[in-house]
Design a protein around this motif. Structure first.
Motif, PDB file in Angstrom:
ATOM      1  N   GLU A   1       0.897  -1.165   0.000  1.00 55.79           N
ATOM      2  CA  GLU A   1       0.000   0.000   0.000  1.00 55.79           C
ATOM      3  C   GLU A   1       0.923   1.200   0.000  1.00 55.79           C
TER       4      GLU A   1
ATOM      5  N   THR B   1      -7.192   3.164   5.642  1.00 54.74           N
ATOM      6  CA  THR B   1      -8.254   3.197   4.631  1.00 54.74           C
ATOM      7  C   THR B   1      -7.824   2.479   3.358  1.00 54.74           C
ATOM      8  N   PHE B   2      -6.628   2.801   2.867  1.00 56.14           N
ATOM      9  CA  PHE B   2      -6.147   2.178   1.630  1.00 56.14           C
ATOM     10  C   PHE B   2      -5.819   0.695   1.842  1.00 56.14           C
TER      11      PHE B   2
ATOM     12  N   GLU C   1      -9.003  -1.254   1.656  1.00 50.10           N
ATOM     13  CA  GLU C   1      -9.429  -1.462   0.275  1.00 50.10           C
ATOM     14  C   GLU C   1      -8.716  -2.667  -0.344  1.00 50.10           C
TER      15      GLU C   1
ATOM     16  N   GLU D   1     -10.129  -5.898   1.296  1.00 49.04           N
ATOM     17  CA  GLU D   1     -11.492  -6.191   0.863  1.00 49.04           C
ATOM     18  C   GLU D   1     -11.527  -6.753  -0.549  1.00 49.04           C
ATOM     19  N   GLN D   2     -10.621  -6.269  -1.400  1.00 46.20           N
ATOM     20  CA  GLN D   2     -10.561  -6.799  -2.757  1.00 46.20           C
ATOM     21  C   GLN D   2     -10.137  -8.268  -2.766  1.00 46.20           C
TER      22      GLN D   2
END
Length: 337
Positions: free
Chosen positions: A240, A251-252, A255, A258-259
């Motif tokens: 990241e 936050t990143f 993401e 979650e992917q």
């Protein structure tokens, strides 16, 4: 005994409220307030029970507690000043490194100011003294709650069976080298991975950190290289490399996780002084996981903890400013009356 029973009931309610709030989500700052009042009323209840058996013994205990306040404040002041000097010698003259020194000097200044106002006996200064003392008491209360819950949260074991281990960045040395502070986080992350591997899991590691203006490469890339040298396969590391703040880190990273797996669970790794604030930010960033800390040098911990507390005060600046304004107004109204 009736008073002790009432106090015991209040203590029990505080304990239940703390446990319910903690079990619902341990990443809440309010848990620190609930824990503080639970412990406070447990202590008062014990003194009340002692008073029902031996009033003189209870009075002696209460007097001893009050008597310890002055030497504790003096010892804390000396420690903070000495620690601040140590920080400046070992870590350089950055603003963040003088917080413990400034706090110690501030306590000395407040003591001197109170003594001076007592001698002068001038009402405007008396109002200012009352306002300052009230604000200091309020901030001290907040700090005790913060410190107490930071210690408790930092010592709670994380859940087993995580899918990801997120390591928060903290800057690079000379633009490309992992500093000792960040190395501690990476070692702790590697230890978590090794433990999960022995249990049959294979969590991925997310190194989180973008490239600063004074850095030759993103922090996450240098962190990944460090982990590879420590024996972690490159294919188990996710990068990241866009973030510039802790909130963006989380936050990143969320993401990315979650992917890969929408119902993921993770452990976030930072330094021990940063654990509680990182947990609060993780909750705000909707990260499904708890935060653990890596060890920090003893002399670094006080200033770093004060910095974290100040950051939380700023995060809730409107509420804190309102309370401080009410304290000042109460002193003005007292003078007018």
């Amino acid at each position: 005994m009736k008073a002790a029973a009432i106090l015991f009931a209040i203590a029990a309610v505080c304990c239940v409220v703390f446990l319910v709030s903690f079990l619902r989500d341990r990443r809440r700052l309010r848990n620190g307030f609930y824990l503080f009042f639970a412990l406070l009323f447990i202590g008062i209840t014990l003194i009340a029970l002692l008073a029902s058996v031996s009033p003189s013994a209870a009075g002696l205990v209460a007097f001893g507690v009050l008597l310890l306040i002055v030497p504790t404040v003096l010892a804390l002041t000396v420690f903070l000043i000495c620690n601040g000097i140590t920080m400046l010698r070992r870590e350089g003259h950055r603003p963040a490194n003088v917080l413990s020194l400034l706090t110690g000097i501030g306590i000395c200044a407040l003591i001197a100011f109170n003594a001076t106002v007592t001698q002068l006996a001038w009402e405007p200064l008396d109002i200012l003294r009352g306002s300052l003392n009230g604000i200091v008491v309020y901030v001290s209360f907040l700090f005790v709650c913060f410190l107490l819950y930071s210690i408790v949260y930092g010592r709670i074991r994380t859940e087993k069976g995580v899918d990801f281990v997120v390591v928060l960045g903290s800057g690079l040395l000379d633009g490309y080298r992992v500093p000792p502070l960040l190395a501690g986080r990476l070692k702790r992350a590697k230890a978590v991975v090794d433990t999960e591997d022995r249990r049959g899991g294979q969590p991925m590691v997310v190194t989180s950190g973008g490239q600063g203006s004074d850095e030759d490469l993103p922090e996450s890339h240098a962190m990944a290289d460090y982990l590879v040298e420590a024996g972690l396969p490159r294919e188990r590391i996710l990068l990241e490399d866009r973030s510039t703040t802790t909130f963006e880190n989380l936050t990143f990273s969320a993401e990315i996780m979650e992917q890969r797996k929408p119902d993921y669970r993770c452990t976030v790794v930072t330094n021990n002084f940063h654990v509680l604030r990182a947990a609060l930010i993780a909750r705000r960033a909707k990260v499904n996981g708890q935060v653990i800390g890596s060890p920090t040098a003893w002399y670094f911990w006080p200033s770093a903890t004060i910095r974290e507390f100040v950051a939380i005060l700023v995060d809730h600046k409107i509420k804190n400013l309102i309370v401080c304004a009410l304290i000042v107004l109460s002193q003005l109204s007292r003078a007018w009356s």
